[in-house]
Design an enzyme around this catalytic site. Structure first.
Site, PDB file in Angstrom:
ATOM      1  N   LYS A 134      54.898 -10.574  64.589  1.00 24.59           N
ATOM      2  CA  LYS A 134      55.576 -11.213  63.455  1.00 24.59           C
ATOM      3  C   LYS A 134      57.092 -11.250  63.654  1.00 24.59           C
ATOM      4  O   LYS A 134      57.720 -12.286  63.472  1.00 24.59           O
ATOM      5  CB  LYS A 134      55.284 -10.468  62.143  1.00 24.59           C
ATOM      6  N   ARG A 168      53.295  -6.627  51.111  1.00 21.05           N
ATOM      7  CA  ARG A 168      52.388  -5.816  51.919  1.00 21.05           C
ATOM      8  C   ARG A 168      51.276  -5.225  51.055  1.00 21.05           C
ATOM      9  O   ARG A 168      50.474  -4.444  51.530  1.00 21.05           O
ATOM     10  CB  ARG A 168      53.168  -4.683  52.575  1.00 21.05           C
ATOM     11  N   ARG A 197      56.742  -0.606  72.957  1.00 22.86           N
ATOM     12  CA  ARG A 197      57.767  -1.495  72.389  1.00 22.86           C
ATOM     13  C   ARG A 197      59.166  -0.856  72.326  1.00 22.86           C
ATOM     14  O   ARG A 197      59.320   0.308  72.019  1.00 22.86           O
ATOM     15  CB  ARG A 197      57.318  -1.884  70.974  1.00 22.86           C
ATOM     16  N   ARG A 252      49.638   3.498  60.721  1.00 18.67           N
ATOM     17  CA  ARG A 252      50.104   2.190  60.235  1.00 18.67           C
ATOM     18  C   ARG A 252      48.993   1.145  60.302  1.00 18.67           C
ATOM     19  O   ARG A 252      48.903   0.261  59.447  1.00 18.67           O
ATOM     20  CB  ARG A 252      51.329   1.730  61.051  1.00 18.67           C
ATOM     21  N   ARG A 283      61.515   2.461  68.255  1.00 20.54           N
ATOM     22  CA  ARG A 283      61.465   2.745  66.817  1.00 20.54           C
ATOM     23  C   ARG A 283      60.875   4.130  66.580  1.00 20.54           C
ATOM     24  O   ARG A 283      59.946   4.524  67.277  1.00 20.54           O
ATOM     25  CB  ARG A 283      60.598   1.679  66.116  1.00 20.54           C
TER      26      ARG A 283
HETATM   27  P1  AMP Z   1      57.992  -3.284  59.803  1.00 25.92           P
HETATM   28  O1  AMP Z   1      59.275  -3.316  60.563  1.00 25.92           O
HETATM   29  O2  AMP Z   1      57.701  -4.548  59.059  1.00 25.92           O
HETATM   30  O3  AMP Z   1      56.828  -2.806  60.639  1.00 25.92           O
HETATM   31  O4  AMP Z   1      58.182  -2.170  58.656  1.00 25.92           O
HETATM   32  C1  AMP Z   1      58.412  -0.814  58.998  1.00 25.92           C
HETATM   33  C2  AMP Z   1      57.998   0.102  57.860  1.00 25.92           C
HETATM   34  O5  AMP Z   1      58.775  -0.184  56.686  1.00 25.92           O
HETATM   35  C3  AMP Z   1      56.555  -0.030  57.397  1.00 25.92           C
HETATM   36  O6  AMP Z   1      55.650   0.701  58.210  1.00 25.92           O
HETATM   37  C4  AMP Z   1      56.641   0.519  55.974  1.00 25.92           C
HETATM   38  O7  AMP Z   1      56.709   1.936  55.994  1.00 25.92           O
HETATM   39  C5  AMP Z   1      57.996   0.002  55.507  1.00 25.92           C
HETATM   40  N1  AMP Z   1      57.865  -1.298  54.820  1.00 25.92           N
HETATM   41  C6  AMP Z   1      58.282  -2.518  55.263  1.00 25.92           C
HETATM   42  N2  AMP Z   1      58.001  -3.483  54.371  1.00 25.92           N
HETATM   43  C7  AMP Z   1      57.371  -2.861  53.328  1.00 25.92           C
HETATM   44  C8  AMP Z   1      56.811  -3.318  52.096  1.00 25.92           C
HETATM   45  N3  AMP Z   1      56.816  -4.617  51.762  1.00 25.92           N
HETATM   46  N4  AMP Z   1      56.246  -2.394  51.277  1.00 25.92           N
HETATM   47  C9  AMP Z   1      56.230  -1.092  51.596  1.00 25.92           C
HETATM   48  N5  AMP Z   1      56.730  -0.596  52.740  1.00 25.92           N
HETATM   49  C10 AMP Z   1      57.294  -1.465  53.607  1.00 25.92           C
END
Ligand code: AMP
Length: 214
Positions: A15, A91, A130, A169, A158
Site C-alpha cells: 500500500k 482500519r 523491509r 499485525r 521499522r
Molecule cells: P502502517 O504504517 O499503516 O502499517 O501503520 C503502522 C501502525 O500504526 C499500525 O500497525 C497501527 O498500530 C497504527 N495505525 C495506523 N493507522 C491506524 C488506524 N487507522 N487505526 C488504528 N491504528 C492505526
C-alpha cells in the site's frame, strides 16, 4: 478519475509503495496514517508516545485516540477538496462509519476502496526484510543498500517489523480490518487488485482499476 480512494490490504501488501507512486505520477494527495503516527512519535508528542505503546505491540491505536485525530487532520488541511488517497485509514468498521459521517457533512463520498491482495507467506517475506527512508518514506527490501536512492538518507528498519509484531499485525488485520472488505463490497466500492509481482506490475493493475471507474 476517482477523487477519493481508500487503500486496503494486509501489512506488507504494498500500500505504502503504491501510494507514493500514485502521488508522484497521478497527483494524488497522500494521507498515510502510519507515517503521520511515526512523525508524532519522532517528535515525542503526548499523542505519539501514547500511540507508540500500541504500535510497538502490533495493535491498532484505539478509536478514541485516532479517529478524531485523522478526521481533524483532513478537515484542517481541506483534503476533501483534493484527489486524495487514504493509506491506513479506516482500519475498523467504526472508523469507516465515522469517515462516512464526516464526508457527508462536507458533501463528499468515497469513490473506491482498492484492496491489494497478498498471501501470508509473501507478507512475512516482504516485511521481515523491509527498510524505509525516514525522510521521504520510500520503501526498500532487504537487498537494498544502506541509503535511500532518492534522497540519500540512511535507511531504517521499522520498530514494528520484527517477527513477533508482524504475526500480531497480520492477526489484527484479519480480525479487525478485513471486515472492511465486505463493508465496501456491500456499498459497491470494492476493487480487488492482485498485489503479487513487481512494483510496476501492481501499479499497472491499480491504474487500470482507477481509470476504468472515473
Ligand atoms: P502502517 O504504517 O499503516 O502499517 O501503520 C503502522 C501502525 O500504526 C499500525 O500497525 C497501527 O498500530 C497504527 N495505525 C495506523 N493507522 C491506524 C488506524 N487507522 N487505526 C488504528 N491504528 C492505526
Amino acid at each position: 478519475m476517482m477523487n477519493f480512494i481508500i487503500l486496503l490490504g494486509p501489512p506488507g501488501s504494498g500500500k505504502g509503495t503504491q501510494a507514493l507512486l500514485l502521488k508522484e505520477r497521478m497527483g494524488y494527495v497522500l494521507l498515510s496514517t502510519g507515517d503521520l503516527l511515526r512523525d508524532e512519535i519522532k517528535r515525542e508528542t503526548a499523542f505519539g508516545l501514547k500511540a507508540s505503546e500500541y504500535i510497538n505491540k502490533g495493535l491498532l491505536v484505539p478509536d478514541e485516540l485516532i479517529t478524531g485525530f485523522i478526521l481533524d487532520y483532513i478537515e484542517r488541511n481541506k483534503l476533501y477538496s483534493e484527489n486524495i488517497l487514504l493509506d491506513g485509514f479506516p482500519r475498523r468498521i467504526s472508523q469507516a462509519e465515522a469517515l462516512s459521517v464526516s464526508m457527508k457533512n462536507s458533501d463528499k463520498k468515497v469513490d473506491a476502496a482498492l484492496l491489494l491482495a497478498l498471501d501470508r507467506d509473501d507478507i512475512m517475506y516482504r516485511l521481515s526484510g523491509r527498510k524505509m527512508c525516514p525522510k521521504c518514506q520510500s520503501i526498500y527490501h532487504a537487498d537494498a543498500g544502506d541509503k535511500c536512492e532518492k534522497c540519500q538518507t540512511a535507511l531504517v528498519k521499522r520498530t514494528d517489523d520484527n517477527e513477533e509484531t508482524i504475526i500480531k499485525r497480520i492477526d489484527v488485520y484479519e480480525n479487525e480490518t478485513a471486515p472492511l472488505i465486505d463493508y465496501y463490497k456491500k456499498n459497491g466500492l470494492l476493487h480487488c487488485v492482485n498485489g503479487k509481482g513487481t512494483v510496476e506490475e501492481v501499479y499497472e493493475r491499480i491504474v487500470k482499476a482507477v481509470k476504468n471507474n472515473g
